[in-house]
Design an enzyme around this catalytic site. Structure first.
Site, PDB file in Angstrom:
ATOM      1  N   ARG A 162      41.416  29.264  44.241  1.00 45.41           N
ATOM      2  CA  ARG A 162      40.802  30.452  44.878  1.00 45.41           C
ATOM      3  C   ARG A 162      40.913  30.365  46.409  1.00 45.41           C
ATOM      4  O   ARG A 162      40.004  30.763  47.132  1.00 45.41           O
ATOM      5  CB  ARG A 162      39.325  30.598  44.477  1.00 45.41           C
ATOM      6  CG  ARG A 162      39.074  30.800  42.994  1.00 45.41           C
ATOM      7  CD  ARG A 162      39.661  32.088  42.471  1.00 45.41           C
ATOM      8  NE  ARG A 162      39.240  32.399  41.127  1.00 45.41           N
ATOM      9  CZ  ARG A 162      39.880  32.023  40.013  1.00 45.41           C
ATOM     10  NH1 ARG A 162      40.982  31.307  40.086  1.00 45.41           N
ATOM     11  NH2 ARG A 162      39.434  32.381  38.830  1.00 45.41           N
ATOM     12  N   SER A 237      33.597  36.692  38.887  1.00 47.44           N
ATOM     13  CA  SER A 237      32.807  35.497  39.231  1.00 47.44           C
ATOM     14  C   SER A 237      32.301  35.652  40.663  1.00 47.44           C
ATOM     15  O   SER A 237      33.111  35.833  41.573  1.00 47.44           O
ATOM     16  CB  SER A 237      33.669  34.237  39.175  1.00 47.44           C
ATOM     17  OG  SER A 237      34.215  34.054  37.899  1.00 47.44           O
ATOM     18  N   GLU A 333      32.624  33.240  45.834  1.00 49.23           N
ATOM     19  CA  GLU A 333      34.062  33.518  45.745  1.00 49.23           C
ATOM     20  C   GLU A 333      34.336  34.884  46.380  1.00 49.23           C
ATOM     21  O   GLU A 333      35.360  35.098  47.007  1.00 49.23           O
ATOM     22  CB  GLU A 333      34.507  33.539  44.282  1.00 49.23           C
ATOM     23  CG  GLU A 333      35.961  33.930  44.134  1.00 49.23           C
ATOM     24  CD  GLU A 333      36.365  34.336  42.721  1.00 49.23           C
ATOM     25  OE1 GLU A 333      36.376  33.459  41.837  1.00 49.23           O
ATOM     26  OE2 GLU A 333      36.678  35.528  42.520  1.00 49.23           O
TER      27      GLU A 333
HETATM   28  P1  FAD Z   1      39.728  43.599  47.548  1.00 47.47           P
HETATM   29  O1  FAD Z   1      38.393  43.351  46.940  1.00 47.47           O
HETATM   30  O2  FAD Z   1      40.058  44.978  47.975  1.00 47.47           O
HETATM   31  O3  FAD Z   1      39.912  42.614  48.787  1.00 47.47           O
HETATM   32  C1  FAD Z   1      39.576  41.246  48.720  1.00 47.47           C
HETATM   33  C2  FAD Z   1      39.822  40.600  50.103  1.00 47.47           C
HETATM   34  O4  FAD Z   1      41.206  40.627  50.417  1.00 47.47           O
HETATM   35  C3  FAD Z   1      39.127  41.336  51.248  1.00 47.47           C
HETATM   36  O5  FAD Z   1      38.710  40.370  52.186  1.00 47.47           O
HETATM   37  C4  FAD Z   1      40.220  42.222  51.835  1.00 47.47           C
HETATM   38  O6  FAD Z   1      40.015  42.481  53.215  1.00 47.47           O
HETATM   39  C5  FAD Z   1      41.470  41.377  51.615  1.00 47.47           C
HETATM   40  N1  FAD Z   1      42.675  42.181  51.325  1.00 47.47           N
HETATM   41  C6  FAD Z   1      42.782  43.204  50.431  1.00 47.47           C
HETATM   42  N2  FAD Z   1      44.051  43.668  50.381  1.00 47.47           N
HETATM   43  C7  FAD Z   1      44.767  42.927  51.264  1.00 47.47           C
HETATM   44  C8  FAD Z   1      46.126  42.919  51.677  1.00 47.47           C
HETATM   45  N3  FAD Z   1      47.030  43.781  51.194  1.00 47.47           N
HETATM   46  N4  FAD Z   1      46.495  42.032  52.627  1.00 47.47           N
HETATM   47  C9  FAD Z   1      45.616  41.147  53.156  1.00 47.47           C
HETATM   48  N5  FAD Z   1      44.317  41.110  52.801  1.00 47.47           N
HETATM   49  C10 FAD Z   1      43.891  41.976  51.866  1.00 47.47           C
HETATM   50  N6  FAD Z   1      39.856  36.973  40.142  1.00 47.47           N
HETATM   51  C11 FAD Z   1      40.545  35.924  39.638  1.00 47.47           C
HETATM   52  O7  FAD Z   1      41.164  35.156  40.387  1.00 47.47           O
HETATM   53  N7  FAD Z   1      40.550  35.662  38.296  1.00 47.47           N
HETATM   54  C12 FAD Z   1      39.905  36.433  37.408  1.00 47.47           C
HETATM   55  O8  FAD Z   1      39.944  36.167  36.199  1.00 47.47           O
HETATM   56  C13 FAD Z   1      39.178  37.564  37.895  1.00 47.47           C
HETATM   57  N8  FAD Z   1      38.475  38.357  37.063  1.00 47.47           N
HETATM   58  C14 FAD Z   1      37.777  39.421  37.547  1.00 47.47           C
HETATM   59  C15 FAD Z   1      37.059  40.223  36.646  1.00 47.47           C
HETATM   60  C16 FAD Z   1      36.350  41.315  37.092  1.00 47.47           C
HETATM   61  C17 FAD Z   1      35.608  42.186  36.099  1.00 47.47           C
HETATM   62  C18 FAD Z   1      36.334  41.622  38.481  1.00 47.47           C
HETATM   63  C19 FAD Z   1      35.583  42.830  38.983  1.00 47.47           C
HETATM   64  C20 FAD Z   1      37.007  40.818  39.389  1.00 47.47           C
HETATM   65  C21 FAD Z   1      37.739  39.705  38.936  1.00 47.47           C
HETATM   66  N9  FAD Z   1      38.442  38.851  39.803  1.00 47.47           N
HETATM   67  C22 FAD Z   1      39.172  37.798  39.308  1.00 47.47           C
HETATM   68  C23 FAD Z   1      38.383  39.057  41.270  1.00 47.47           C
HETATM   69  C24 FAD Z   1      39.402  40.097  41.798  1.00 47.47           C
HETATM   70  O9  FAD Z   1      39.846  40.947  40.781  1.00 47.47           O
HETATM   71  C25 FAD Z   1      40.632  39.460  42.442  1.00 47.47           C
HETATM   72  O10 FAD Z   1      40.238  38.602  43.482  1.00 47.47           O
HETATM   73  C26 FAD Z   1      41.611  40.498  43.007  1.00 47.47           C
HETATM   74  O11 FAD Z   1      42.807  39.883  43.426  1.00 47.47           O
HETATM   75  C27 FAD Z   1      41.026  41.294  44.182  1.00 47.47           C
HETATM   76  O12 FAD Z   1      41.928  42.335  44.478  1.00 47.47           O
HETATM   77  P2  FAD Z   1      41.472  43.664  45.218  1.00 47.47           P
HETATM   78  O13 FAD Z   1      42.717  44.423  45.523  1.00 47.47           O
HETATM   79  O14 FAD Z   1      40.441  44.375  44.438  1.00 47.47           O
HETATM   80  O15 FAD Z   1      40.857  43.041  46.552  1.00 47.47           O
HETATM   81  N1  EPU Z   2      29.141  28.664  30.968  1.00 53.38           N
HETATM   82  C1  EPU Z   2      27.827  28.580  30.623  1.00 53.38           C
HETATM   83  N2  EPU Z   2      27.056  29.706  30.764  1.00 53.38           N
HETATM   84  C2  EPU Z   2      27.560  30.882  31.214  1.00 53.38           C
HETATM   85  C3  EPU Z   2      28.899  30.955  31.571  1.00 53.38           C
HETATM   86  C4  EPU Z   2      29.698  29.827  31.449  1.00 53.38           C
HETATM   87  O1  EPU Z   2      27.334  27.554  30.208  1.00 53.38           O
HETATM   88  O2  EPU Z   2      26.782  31.854  31.286  1.00 53.38           O
HETATM   89  C5  EPU Z   2      30.000  27.460  30.809  1.00 53.38           C
HETATM   90  C6  EPU Z   2      30.524  27.266  29.391  1.00 53.38           C
HETATM   91  O3  EPU Z   2      30.532  25.894  29.121  1.00 53.38           O
HETATM   92  C7  EPU Z   2      31.956  27.729  29.483  1.00 53.38           C
HETATM   93  C8  EPU Z   2      32.321  27.337  30.908  1.00 53.38           C
HETATM   94  O4  EPU Z   2      31.124  27.547  31.648  1.00 53.38           O
HETATM   95  O5  EPU Z   2      32.769  27.105  28.553  1.00 53.38           O
HETATM   96  C9  EPU Z   2      33.448  28.138  31.521  1.00 53.38           C
HETATM   97  O6  EPU Z   2      33.194  29.534  31.392  1.00 53.38           O
HETATM   98  P1  EPU Z   2      34.391  30.598  31.382  1.00 53.38           P
HETATM   99  O7  EPU Z   2      35.465  30.153  30.451  1.00 53.38           O
HETATM  100  O8  EPU Z   2      33.796  31.943  31.177  1.00 53.38           O
HETATM  101  O9  EPU Z   2      35.022  30.457  32.810  1.00 53.38           O
HETATM  102  P2  EPU Z   2      34.376  30.390  34.254  1.00 53.38           P
HETATM  103  O10 EPU Z   2      34.559  29.016  34.782  1.00 53.38           O
HETATM  104  O11 EPU Z   2      33.009  30.951  34.257  1.00 53.38           O
HETATM  105  C10 EPU Z   2      36.648  30.935  35.424  1.00 53.38           C
HETATM  106  C11 EPU Z   2      37.090  31.836  36.544  1.00 53.38           C
HETATM  107  C12 EPU Z   2      37.312  33.247  36.031  1.00 53.38           C
HETATM  108  C13 EPU Z   2      38.406  33.219  34.974  1.00 53.38           C
HETATM  109  C14 EPU Z   2      37.945  32.296  33.829  1.00 53.38           C
HETATM  110  C15 EPU Z   2      39.039  32.107  32.793  1.00 53.38           C
HETATM  111  C16 EPU Z   2      36.180  30.931  38.595  1.00 53.38           C
HETATM  112  C17 EPU Z   2      35.170  31.070  39.685  1.00 53.38           C
HETATM  113  N3  EPU Z   2      36.099  31.824  37.604  1.00 53.38           N
HETATM  114  O12 EPU Z   2      35.372  31.398  35.010  1.00 53.38           O
HETATM  115  O13 EPU Z   2      37.762  34.050  37.129  1.00 53.38           O
HETATM  116  O14 EPU Z   2      38.659  34.505  34.458  1.00 53.38           O
HETATM  117  O15 EPU Z   2      37.624  30.984  34.373  1.00 53.38           O
HETATM  118  O16 EPU Z   2      40.073  31.341  33.334  1.00 53.38           O
HETATM  119  O17 EPU Z   2      37.026  30.048  38.670  1.00 53.38           O
HETATM  120  C18 EPU Z   2      36.992  35.427  38.922  1.00 53.38           C
HETATM  121  O18 EPU Z   2      37.527  34.609  39.680  1.00 53.38           O
HETATM  122  O19 EPU Z   2      36.417  36.464  39.327  1.00 53.38           O
HETATM  123  C19 EPU Z   2      37.025  35.172  37.474  1.00 53.38           C
HETATM  124  C20 EPU Z   2      36.450  35.977  36.573  1.00 53.38           C
END
Ligand code: FAD
Ligand code: EPU
Length: 338
Positions: A162, A237, A333
């Site tokens: 991240r 997250s 994050e």
């Molecule tokens: P924004 O929120 O618009 O911007 C994020 C940051 O980047 C801001 O600081 C902004 O100024 C900057 N920025 C935006 N665009 C640019 C650009 N073109 N150039 C330079 N800087 C820029 N993330 C994960 O890694 N893994 C996941 O599994 C994951 N699951 C998610 C699930 C949900 C339901 C949600 C809501 C979010 C999740 N995220 C996850 C977080 C998010 O989707 C990602 O970080 C995504 O890449 C953000 O993209 P955005 O375009 O919405 O960024």
């Molecule tokens: N857990 C709990 N309670 C909860 C949630 C999680 O005990 O309420 C424990 C469980 O043991 C579970 C473990 O945490 O097995 C891991 O949970 P999960 O698989 O849901 O993944 P996470 O670590 O919570 C990370 C990323 C996600 C990504 C998933 C799958 C980060 C900060 N988050 O979540 O990314 O989708 O793994 O790879 O690394 C995001 O970055 O926004 C995001 C959603």
């Protein structure tokens, strides 16, 4: 290019926070990006993608530049791999589906991540055992102050968990305009070792999964535990999973033998922050319209009219409780925008 004033960002951030941008502009081409960045009357600028990784704490006294530049291009193809260049405004998941339709492999484990493709390198997005860096070749970015376009290699981006150059030294200095990926056209590398994927494939009776099967499994898992921002405001997250040194991990695990963990290297152990937060009693808790998701304690949610300050207050309280109970610092994050 129309510059709007006092524009509500409610539908431009997945938390659904009703904050205003002093000025707002949608950008559809690299030329327009250059001309808007040249304008001296807007000294403060914020680059916005899909708004899915930020918490807006108060109204934004700046020009918010919404990057919506579209286009996907195949640069070259061999018998084994293909290079594709994707413009920053392409929706990430739609772009992943575009690759799967052509049987290009590599991005399937990152299906359904919200946001734009241009933002993906900022935090090196990752899910289900794969990170952006695994398929990333290069990106182009425009320097905000000079409008010079610079090419960044994988090394330049300095990717980590991240993390990237764009979240550290390069923060707020560049607007990424395109990203180039190398994907497989045959002999796809199937990553199904992440526990929940195996279970999902087993449920469907799939033994030899295709990249589309992996994508479908990831979509099903995500839909079962992550709230859809269209129904419940959230930014995924809210915190990163903390990393402990071997020494700190041993102290932690002796006190908490039941805690889940991932060994990253001999001196790095990742602890799921969701588990720490759940142990502090926050899972499913609601304080006004700010809350902690019922199925995933790492996800903070907006039940309707929470303000950025209310979500931040909840986040601060969670960080303090986790520190008090486990002596572990967890950090956001999501990008905090003030
Ligand atoms: P924004 O929120 O618009 O911007 C994020 C940051 O980047 C801001 O600081 C902004 O100024 C900057 N920025 C935006 N665009 C640019 C650009 N073109 N150039 C330079 N800087 C820029 N993330 C994960 O890694 N893994 C996941 O599994 C994951 N699951 C998610 C699930 C949900 C339901 C949600 C809501 C979010 C999740 N995220 C996850 C977080 C998010 O989707 C990602 O970080 C995504 O890449 C953000 O993209 P955005 O375009 O919405 O960024
Ligand atoms: N857990 C709990 N309670 C909860 C949630 C999680 O005990 O309420 C424990 C469980 O043991 C579970 C473990 O945490 O097995 C891991 O949970 P999960 O698989 O849901 O993944 P996470 O670590 O919570 C990370 C990323 C996600 C990504 C998933 C799958 C980060 C900060 N988050 O979540 O990314 O989708 O793994 O790879 O690394 C995001 O970055 O926004 C995001 C959603």
């Amino acid at each position: 290019m129309q510059i709007l004033e006092n524009f509500s960002l409610k539908y431009h951030n997945t938390f659904g926070i009703d904050a205003k941008a002093k000025f707002f502009v949608e950008i559809n081409s690299v030329e327009d990006l250059k001309s808007i960045l040249q304008k001296k009357e807007y000294p403060n600028k914020l680059i916005l993608g899909g708004g899915s990784n930020l918490l807006i704490i108060e109204d934004i006294d700046a020009l918010v530049i919404y990057i919506n530049i579209k286009g996907i291009q195949v640069l070259s193809k061999t018998d084994d791999t293909v290079l594709i260049k994707v413009m920053a405004g392409e929706n990430w998941h739609e772009m992943v589906l575009w690759t799967l339709e052509r049987d290009f492999g590599g991005l399937e484990n990152m299906s359904l991540i919200p946001g734009k493709t241009g933002t993906a390198p900022v935090q090196n997005i990752g899910a289900y055992g794969v990170e952006l860096k695994d398929c990333f070749v290069a990106c182009e970015a425009m320097e905000i102050n000079t409008q010079a376009i610079r090419a960044f290699s994988k090394t330049d981006c300095d990717f980590g968990y991240r993390q990237s150059y764009f979240k550290n030294e390069g923060k707020d200095k560049f607007a990424i305009i395109s990203v180039t990926f190398e994907l497989t056209v045959k002999n796809h590398i199937i990553s199904s070792s992440y526990g929940a994927i195996e279970e999902e494939l087993l449920k469907k009776g799939i033994q030899d999964p295709s990249i589309k099967d992996i994508s479908n499994a990831v979509v099903a898992i995500r839909n079962s535990k992550l709230p859809n921002p269209k129904e419940l405001g959230n930014s995924g997250s809210f915190f990163k999973n903390p990393m402990l040194t071997k020494e700190d991990f041993e102290i932690f695990t002796n006190k908490n033998p039941e805690a889940p963990f991932y060994k990253i290297s001999d001196d790095e152990y990742k602890i799921p922050a969701g588990w720490l937060i759940e142990q502090c009693g926050y899972k499913g808790k609601r304080f006004g319209d700010a809350g902690v998701h019922t199925k995933q304690a790492l996800v903070l949610v907006n039940y309707g009219n929470a303000t950025g300050k209310e979500i931040l207050e909840l986040a601060d309280n969670i960080m303090k409780e986790v520190k008090l109970k486990f002596n572990i610092n967890i950090t956001p994050e999501v990008n905090l925008i003030r």
